[in-house]
Design a protein around this motif. Structure first.
Motif, PDB file in Angstrom:
ATOM      1  N   ALA A  68       0.826  -1.207   0.000  1.00  0.00           N
ATOM      2  CA  ALA A  68       0.000   0.000   0.000  1.00  0.00           C
ATOM      3  C   ALA A  68       0.860   1.258   0.000  1.00  0.00           C
ATOM      4  CB  ALA A  68      -0.922  -0.011   1.216  1.00  0.00           C
ATOM      5  N   LYS A  69       1.964   1.227   0.741  1.00  0.00           N
ATOM      6  CA  LYS A  69       2.872   2.376   0.768  1.00  0.00           C
ATOM      7  C   LYS A  69       3.554   2.557  -0.580  1.00  0.00           C
ATOM      8  CE  LYS A  69       6.725   4.288   3.449  1.00  0.00           C
ATOM      9  NZ  LYS A  69       7.653   4.052   4.604  1.00  0.00           N
ATOM     10  N   LEU A  70       3.974   1.450  -1.205  1.00  0.00           N
ATOM     11  CA  LEU A  70       4.619   1.515  -2.513  1.00  0.00           C
ATOM     12  C   LEU A  70       3.653   2.027  -3.569  1.00  0.00           C
ATOM     13  CD1 LEU A  70       7.140   0.892  -4.228  1.00  0.00           C
ATOM     14  CD2 LEU A  70       6.248  -1.440  -4.512  1.00  0.00           C
ATOM     15  N   ALA A  71       2.374   1.667  -3.454  1.00  0.00           N
ATOM     16  CA  ALA A  71       1.370   2.078  -4.434  1.00  0.00           C
ATOM     17  C   ALA A  71       1.240   3.598  -4.544  1.00  0.00           C
ATOM     18  CB  ALA A  71       0.013   1.461  -4.078  1.00  0.00           C
ATOM     19  N   LEU A  72       1.602   4.308  -3.485  1.00  0.00           N
ATOM     20  CA  LEU A  72       1.539   5.774  -3.510  1.00  0.00           C
ATOM     21  C   LEU A  72       2.483   6.357  -4.557  1.00  0.00           C
ATOM     22  CD1 LEU A  72       1.487   6.482   0.347  1.00  0.00           C
ATOM     23  CD2 LEU A  72      -0.435   6.642  -1.250  1.00  0.00           C
ATOM     24  N   LYS A  73       3.532   5.604  -4.892  1.00  0.00           N
ATOM     25  CA  LYS A  73       4.507   6.068  -5.882  1.00  0.00           C
ATOM     26  C   LYS A  73       4.179   5.589  -7.298  1.00  0.00           C
ATOM     27  CE  LYS A  73       8.164   5.751  -2.374  1.00  0.00           C
ATOM     28  NZ  LYS A  73       9.470   5.116  -2.031  1.00  0.00           N
ATOM     29  N   CYS A 120      12.062  -3.045 -12.609  1.00  0.00           N
ATOM     30  CA  CYS A 120      12.653  -1.927 -11.887  1.00  0.00           C
ATOM     31  C   CYS A 120      11.732  -1.497 -10.748  1.00  0.00           C
ATOM     32  CB  CYS A 120      12.915  -0.760 -12.834  1.00  0.00           C
ATOM     33  SG  CYS A 120      11.403  -0.046 -13.538  1.00  0.00           S
ATOM     34  N   ASP A 121      12.218  -0.588  -9.924  1.00  0.00           N
ATOM     35  CA  ASP A 121      11.444  -0.134  -8.780  1.00  0.00           C
ATOM     36  C   ASP A 121      10.149   0.553  -9.208  1.00  0.00           C
ATOM     37  OD1 ASP A 121      13.345  -1.144  -7.075  1.00  0.00           O
ATOM     38  OD2 ASP A 121      14.341   0.779  -6.715  1.00  0.00           O
ATOM     39  N   GLN A 122      10.198   1.318 -10.297  1.00  0.00           N
ATOM     40  CA  GLN A 122       8.990   2.011 -10.741  1.00  0.00           C
ATOM     41  C   GLN A 122       7.939   1.028 -11.240  1.00  0.00           C
ATOM     42  OE1 GLN A 122       8.323   5.314 -10.321  1.00  0.00           O
ATOM     43  NE2 GLN A 122       6.254   4.636 -10.871  1.00  0.00           N
ATOM     44  N   THR A 123       8.378  -0.032 -11.898  1.00  0.00           N
ATOM     45  CA  THR A 123       7.430  -1.062 -12.336  1.00  0.00           C
ATOM     46  C   THR A 123       6.755  -1.701 -11.135  1.00  0.00           C
ATOM     47  OG1 THR A 123       8.607  -1.538 -14.395  1.00  0.00           O
ATOM     48  CG2 THR A 123       7.209  -3.290 -13.501  1.00  0.00           C
ATOM     49  N   ARG A 124       7.528  -1.993 -10.105  1.00  0.00           N
ATOM     50  CA  ARG A 124       6.933  -2.555  -8.885  1.00  0.00           C
ATOM     51  C   ARG A 124       5.880  -1.600  -8.315  1.00  0.00           C
ATOM     52  NH1 ARG A 124      12.151  -4.778  -8.521  1.00  0.00           N
ATOM     53  NH2 ARG A 124      12.146  -6.993  -7.924  1.00  0.00           N
ATOM     54  N   ALA A 125       6.195  -0.321  -8.295  1.00  0.00           N
ATOM     55  CA  ALA A 125       5.246   0.661  -7.760  1.00  0.00           C
ATOM     56  C   ALA A 125       3.994   0.750  -8.626  1.00  0.00           C
ATOM     57  CB  ALA A 125       5.916   2.025  -7.663  1.00  0.00           C
ATOM     58  N   ASP A 126       4.170   0.687  -9.946  1.00  0.00           N
ATOM     59  CA  ASP A 126       3.025   0.782 -10.849  1.00  0.00           C
ATOM     60  C   ASP A 126       2.116  -0.441 -10.724  1.00  0.00           C
ATOM     61  OD1 ASP A 126       4.094   3.162 -11.714  1.00  0.00           O
ATOM     62  OD2 ASP A 126       4.990   2.320 -13.533  1.00  0.00           O
ATOM     63  N   ILE A 127       2.725  -1.626 -10.562  1.00  0.00           N
ATOM     64  CA  ILE A 127       1.934  -2.843 -10.378  1.00  0.00           C
ATOM     65  C   ILE A 127       1.219  -2.805  -9.027  1.00  0.00           C
ATOM     66  CG2 ILE A 127       2.095  -5.345 -10.018  1.00  0.00           C
ATOM     67  CD1 ILE A 127       4.280  -5.388 -12.168  1.00  0.00           C
ATOM     68  N   ALA A 128       1.922  -2.336  -8.003  1.00  0.00           N
ATOM     69  CA  ALA A 128       1.291  -2.207  -6.686  1.00  0.00           C
ATOM     70  C   ALA A 128       0.077  -1.289  -6.761  1.00  0.00           C
ATOM     71  CB  ALA A 128       2.301  -1.686  -5.672  1.00  0.00           C
ATOM     72  N   ARG A 129       0.215  -0.180  -7.493  1.00  0.00           N
ATOM     73  CA  ARG A 129      -0.903   0.760  -7.619  1.00  0.00           C
ATOM     74  C   ARG A 129      -2.068   0.126  -8.374  1.00  0.00           C
ATOM     75  NH1 ARG A 129      -1.909   6.367  -7.530  1.00  0.00           N
ATOM     76  NH2 ARG A 129      -4.142   6.591  -7.951  1.00  0.00           N
ATOM     77  N   ALA A 130      -1.768  -0.567  -9.458  1.00  0.00           N
ATOM     78  CA  ALA A 130      -2.832  -1.195 -10.248  1.00  0.00           C
ATOM     79  C   ALA A 130      -3.540  -2.283  -9.450  1.00  0.00           C
ATOM     80  CB  ALA A 130      -2.250  -1.773 -11.539  1.00  0.00           C
ATOM     81  N   PHE A 131      -2.761  -3.048  -8.701  1.00  0.00           N
ATOM     82  CA  PHE A 131      -3.358  -4.109  -7.883  1.00  0.00           C
ATOM     83  C   PHE A 131      -4.252  -3.518  -6.802  1.00  0.00           C
ATOM     84  CE2 PHE A 131      -3.287  -6.662  -4.029  1.00  0.00           C
ATOM     85  CZ  PHE A 131      -3.770  -7.868  -4.502  1.00  0.00           C
ATOM     86  N   GLY A 191     -11.669  -5.216  10.276  1.00  0.00           N
ATOM     87  CA  GLY A 191     -10.617  -6.105   9.797  1.00  0.00           C
ATOM     88  C   GLY A 191      -9.392  -5.312   9.372  1.00  0.00           C
ATOM     89  N   GLY A 192      -8.261  -6.013   9.277  1.00  0.00           N
ATOM     90  CA  GLY A 192      -6.984  -5.359   9.022  1.00  0.00           C
ATOM     91  C   GLY A 192      -6.914  -4.531   7.754  1.00  0.00           C
ATOM     92  N   VAL A 193      -7.546  -4.994   6.666  1.00  0.00           N
ATOM     93  CA  VAL A 193      -7.510  -4.242   5.413  1.00  0.00           C
ATOM     94  C   VAL A 193      -8.317  -2.948   5.542  1.00  0.00           C
ATOM     95  CG1 VAL A 193      -7.948  -4.367   2.921  1.00  0.00           C
ATOM     96  CG2 VAL A 193      -7.179  -6.392   4.143  1.00  0.00           C
ATOM     97  N   GLY A 194      -9.172  -2.876   6.566  1.00  0.00           N
ATOM     98  CA  GLY A 194      -9.913  -1.643   6.817  1.00  0.00           C
ATOM     99  C   GLY A 194      -9.014  -0.476   7.181  1.00  0.00           C
ATOM    100  N   ALA A 195      -7.741  -0.753   7.483  1.00  0.00           N
ATOM    101  CA  ALA A 195      -6.784   0.319   7.767  1.00  0.00           C
ATOM    102  C   ALA A 195      -6.202   0.917   6.487  1.00  0.00           C
ATOM    103  CB  ALA A 195      -5.657  -0.217   8.650  1.00  0.00           C
ATOM    104  N   ASN A 196      -6.436   0.290   5.340  1.00  0.00           N
ATOM    105  CA  ASN A 196      -5.896   0.774   4.070  1.00  0.00           C
ATOM    106  C   ASN A 196      -6.506   2.131   3.723  1.00  0.00           C
ATOM    107  OD1 ASN A 196      -6.219   0.974   0.933  1.00  0.00           O
ATOM    108  ND2 ASN A 196      -4.516  -0.430   1.243  1.00  0.00           N
ATOM    109  N   GLN A 197      -5.659   3.140   3.540  1.00  0.00           N
ATOM    110  CA  GLN A 197      -6.159   4.508   3.349  1.00  0.00           C
ATOM    111  C   GLN A 197      -6.906   4.669   2.033  1.00  0.00           C
ATOM    112  OE1 GLN A 197      -5.958   6.849   5.874  1.00  0.00           O
ATOM    113  NE2 GLN A 197      -7.512   7.789   4.555  1.00  0.00           N
ATOM    114  N   ALA A 198      -6.458   4.004   0.982  1.00  0.00           N
ATOM    115  CA  ALA A 198      -7.155   4.103  -0.300  1.00  0.00           C
ATOM    116  C   ALA A 198      -8.570   3.551  -0.190  1.00  0.00           C
ATOM    117  CB  ALA A 198      -6.374   3.357  -1.387  1.00  0.00           C
TER     118      ALA A 198
END
Length: 341
Positions: free
Chosen positions: A184-189, A228-239, A267-274
């Motif tokens: 979730a933190k990586l998805a911000l990027k 690369c790191d940006q690809t990881r962030a982009d996939i995290a965001r899409a997921f 539940g724990g996912v309820g803490a996800n800000q998005a």
């Protein structure tokens, strides 16, 4: 009535004291994240042993924090299921033994009922009836709640729970444990326009969930892209966008189908800000009310067990002297307390 709550269903040892007149008096939590990190997931035997080591020291700390002697406790509530059988047995053995030693009643609490009622610890608390989204590492449920113990499951996950899918996707991206919050933190990027993942089971009627396909989609996307790191962030965001959108669509559908314009998230996912932001906008557009527990009570904790146990002990429920747990246990099997809308 003053109740001690004990939570030990998985990898967190939680204890709390709840007073039916004064509210929550104190709570304490020990997380096993560091213990399981090198294995990339929860090791049940290690979890059970750590509960044994930490429960009584936490209890002493809790009583000191609340400035309460054991003689002032009127009952003990402990998580009886669902969860890891060894971990459950630790909490149940300690809870039942303390109740016997103190001469007070005990009650085994359903872990998911604890999560479902956690928002009742807040002010204002939701009134009955409401629709609840219980979303965690092990569960993704939509439940219509008419009162305590009056639960109708509207939708369930057919495979991976949302939190489990977060953790598995984080692992395949090479992120550290626990993966969900890191992803979730990586998805911000991430660039929201680079990848678009499917929103599973939203193009058909019904309220069930399926997230295992998203994990596979993320893996395939990662394998076919530069790593690369940006690809990881982009996939995290899409997921994350796909999971959040899916939960939003199903929650909106549940509110519209039931006609209940009151939504509780637990539940724990309820803490996800998005997810919190998306649900806030969705319910506002529908004219519905939205309730969350505070962030520290989204994940497993003793306060929710103490509260749920207090409700049932006040209603006259009692546990026998046997020590028993239920690793699998449907919410719909719980008896109603007659507190209906």
């Amino acid at each position: 009535m003053r109740i001690l709550g004990i939570e030990s269903s998985c990898d967190e040892t939680g204890l709390a004291l709840f007073d039916t007149e004064q509210g929550l008096l104190a709570h304490a939590l020990h997380s096993q994240v560091a213990l399981h990190a090198e294995y990339g997931g929860v090791v049940p035997e290690l979890a059970s042993r750590d509960h044994v080591r930490k429960a009584l020291p936490l209890l002493r700390s809790l009583l000191e924090k609340a400035d309460i002697e054991p003689q002032a406790i009127d009952g003990v509530a402990y998580t009886a299921g669902p969860g890891l059988v060894g971990a459950l047995l630790v909490g149940a053995s300690i809870g039942r033994s303390l109740a016997f030693a103190w001469g007070v009643p005990a009650i085994g609490v359903h872990h998911m009922e604890g999560h479902l009622l956690a928002p009742m610890l807040e002010r204002p608390a939701p009134a009955f009836p409401f629709v609840a989204l219980l979303v965690s590492g092990g569960h993704t449920l939509l439940v219509e709640v008419l009162g305590i113990g009056q639960y109708k499951i509207l939708g369930d996950t057919l495979d991976d729970a949302a939190g489990e899918a977060f953790d598995k996707t984080a692992k395949l991206l090479g992120l550290e444990y626990p993966g969900g919050p890191v992803l979730a933190k990586l998805a911000l990027k991430g660039d929201p326009g680079r990848f678009r993942f499917p929103r599973p089971m939203t193009n058909r009627p019904g309220l069930d969930f399926s997230f295992s396909g998203l994990k596979t989609f993320a893996l395939t996307t990662f394998q076919e892209s530069n790593k690369c790191d940006q690809t990881r962030a982009d996939i995290a965001r899409a997921f994350q966008d796909a999971v959040v959108d899916t939960l939003l669509i199903k929650c909106r559908r549940a509110l519209q189908q039931t006609g209940v314009m009151r939504l509780v998230i637990a539940g724990g996912v309820g803490a996800n800000q998005a997810l919190r932001d998306g649900l806030t906008h969705m319910t506002k557009a529908l004219g519905a009310e939205l309730f969350f527990p505070r962030l520290e009570f989204c994940t497993d904790n003793g306060a929710m067990i103490a509260y749920a146990g207090a409700c049932r002990l006040q209603a006259g429920e009692r546990q026998g002297l046997e020590i028993s747990v239920r690793p699998r246990w449907s919410l719909e099997e719980l008896p109603a307390l007659g507190m209906s809308a």
